[in-house]
Design a protein around this motif. Structure first.
Motif, mmCIF file in Angstrom:
data_model
loop_
_atom_site.group_PDB
_atom_site.id
_atom_site.type_symbol
_atom_site.label_atom_id
_atom_site.label_comp_id
_atom_site.label_asym_id
_atom_site.label_seq_id
_atom_site.Cartn_x
_atom_site.Cartn_y
_atom_site.Cartn_z
ATOM 1 N N ASP A 98 0.993 -1.127 -0.078
ATOM 2 C CA ASP A 98 0.083 -0.023 -0.088
ATOM 3 C C ASP A 98 0.816 1.270 0.054
ATOM 4 O OD1 ASP A 98 -2.190 -1.461 -0.073
ATOM 5 O OD2 ASP A 98 -2.894 -1.111 2.132
ATOM 6 N N GLY A 99 1.760 1.262 0.794
ATOM 7 C CA GLY A 99 2.687 2.256 0.828
ATOM 8 C C GLY A 99 3.434 2.713 -0.500
ATOM 9 N N TYR A 100 3.885 1.802 -0.980
ATOM 10 C CA TYR A 100 4.560 2.039 -2.377
ATOM 11 C C TYR A 100 3.530 2.223 -3.343
ATOM 12 C CZ TYR A 100 8.652 -0.483 -0.530
ATOM 13 O OH TYR A 100 9.780 -0.892 0.219
ATOM 14 N N LEU A 101 2.103 1.849 -3.436
ATOM 15 C CA LEU A 101 1.287 2.205 -4.236
ATOM 16 C C LEU A 101 1.008 3.665 -4.143
ATOM 17 C CD1 LEU A 101 -1.533 -0.648 -4.111
ATOM 18 C CD2 LEU A 101 0.015 -0.045 -6.086
ATOM 19 N N ARG A 102 0.936 4.056 -2.844
ATOM 20 C CA ARG A 102 0.790 5.410 -2.844
ATOM 21 C C ARG A 102 1.959 6.511 -3.229
ATOM 22 N NH1 ARG A 102 -0.275 8.930 2.803
ATOM 23 N NH2 ARG A 102 -0.373 10.774 2.159
ATOM 24 N N ARG A 103 2.975 6.116 -3.182
ATOM 25 C CA ARG A 103 4.197 6.810 -3.784
ATOM 26 C C ARG A 103 3.913 6.814 -5.386
ATOM 27 N NH1 ARG A 103 9.320 4.348 -0.671
ATOM 28 N NH2 ARG A 103 10.221 5.736 -2.197
ATOM 29 N N LEU A 104 3.653 5.802 -5.740
ATOM 30 C CA LEU A 104 3.772 5.735 -7.309
ATOM 31 C C LEU A 104 2.811 6.512 -7.970
ATOM 32 C CD1 LEU A 104 4.534 1.973 -8.083
ATOM 33 C CD2 LEU A 104 6.067 3.898 -8.399
ATOM 34 N N GLU A 131 -7.049 2.737 -0.651
ATOM 35 C CA GLU A 131 -6.233 1.841 0.718
ATOM 36 C C GLU A 131 -6.597 3.053 1.783
ATOM 37 O OE1 GLU A 131 -5.478 -0.628 -2.346
ATOM 38 O OE2 GLU A 131 -5.471 1.545 -2.394
ATOM 39 N N ASP A 132 -7.188 2.612 3.026
ATOM 40 C CA ASP A 132 -7.344 3.386 3.942
ATOM 41 C C ASP A 132 -6.137 4.148 4.428
ATOM 42 O OD1 ASP A 132 -9.973 2.703 3.928
ATOM 43 O OD2 ASP A 132 -9.847 1.238 5.643
ATOM 44 N N GLY A 133 -5.055 3.375 4.425
ATOM 45 C CA GLY A 133 -3.856 4.044 4.937
ATOM 46 C C GLY A 133 -3.145 4.951 3.900
ATOM 47 N N ASN A 134 -3.698 5.073 2.483
ATOM 48 C CA ASN A 134 -2.985 5.757 1.871
ATOM 49 C C ASN A 134 -3.755 7.151 1.591
ATOM 50 O OD1 ASN A 134 -1.016 3.994 1.455
ATOM 51 N ND2 ASN A 134 -2.243 2.984 -0.384
ATOM 52 N N LEU A 135 -4.932 7.335 2.371
ATOM 53 C CA LEU A 135 -5.505 8.812 2.136
ATOM 54 C C LEU A 135 -5.299 9.332 3.228
ATOM 55 C CD1 LEU A 135 -9.020 7.004 0.784
ATOM 56 C CD2 LEU A 135 -7.151 7.729 -0.362
#
Length: 278
Positions: free
Chosen positions: A68-74, A112-116
């Motif tokens: 999830d964290g990598y998705l947010r960065r990309l 993803e909850d952690g990405n918002l």
């Protein structure tokens, strides 16, 4: 002598061919692996180790539990990511594990909850340039927060488009490829001065084929989805540009989410300065 492609890499090639403009997260056990140019780019953007397979193909990977964290960065960098999952238990598979792309993550479809960030909406906005029969013909808008399913439509004067975009702060904006050419106000509002594909407000702009904004097709799609004979009950009669924008949203979400989107709420008509719930 060129080595024959292994069955797994042939599987990767097929998935990548379907999504050439996305980085492909290819599930292999506890990791999403990236190969070829995807691996090189991901290594640079995410600062992860670039290695290679025995056959020399570049590869890089991220743990599934940390994806999830990598998705947010990309997606924050404007990249699309296709998630190719294992569709069966590897312990029960006969031969190679069946895999398929289950969704494509873009800036406006990140859920993803952690990405918002906090309570901030993550809007995907579609802009229909309008009929342009006169300088005052309205521009159609439709926007959605995919995490809540809230869908709103509006039509605004061309000179108010930039203000509406600033108010919504969308993560991603869908616009027809010929949209900027058809309306100077659209071109001005969606200007990307730094060359990165982002507007001044930070929204990533995604151009789509003009036919995807067709109001007739959009009306049929919305009626079918909400189980109605017409859109009058939503207060949308005659709002062709807004309906066309909503149709582009629907098509884009079906394409990226691989689902019929059953959780979408009934559309609301947004009036400037007030909401009219229908």
């Amino acid at each position: 002598m060129v080595k024959a492609r292994t069955p797994v890499m042939q599987q990767f090639d097929r998935a990548k061919k379907e999504h050439p403009d996305a980085l492909l997260f290819f599930r292999m056990g506890d990791f999403y692996e990236l190969f070829h140019d995807d691996a090189v780019e991901a290594s640079r953007l995410l600062d992860i180790t670039l290695t290679s397979r025995n056959d020399g193909i570049p590869m890089a990977g991220v743990p599934v539990r940390a994806a999830d964290g990598y998705l947010r960065r990309l997606v924050g960098l404007g990249r699309r990511v296709a998630i190719c999952e294992q569709m069966e238990d590897p312990r029960e598979a006969k031969g190679i594990v069946d895999r398929a792309v289950v969704r494509v993550v873009t800036p406006g479809t990140l859920t993803e909850d952690g990405n918002l960030e906090g309570a901030r909406n993550n809007y995907l906005l579609a802009v229909h340039p309008g009929r342009n029969r006169s300088p005052h013909d309205p521009v159609g808008l439709a926007w959605i927060d995919l995490s809540t399913g809230e869908l709103e439509l509006a039509e605004v004067p061309p000179d108010a488009l930039a203000d509406e975009i600033a108010r919504l702060e969308p993560a991603e904006i869908l616009v027809p490829e010929d949209g900027a050419a058809r309306r100077p106000a659209v071109a001005d509002a969606l200007a990307q001065p730094d060359g990165t594909g982002r507007t001044d407000g930070g929204a990533h702009v995604q151009e789509l084929a003009p036919f995807r904004f067709d109001p007739g097709d959009a009306q049929r799609a919305l009626c079918a989805h909400f189980g109605v004979g017409d859109l009058g009950g939503f207060g949308l009669d005659g709002l062709e540009p807004a309906i066309g924008a909503a149709g582009a949203l629907f098509g884009y979400l079906e394409e990226t989410q691989k689902t019929a989107l059953p959780h979408l709420r009934r559309p609301r008509l947004h009036r400037r300065g007030a909401h009219l719930v229908v």
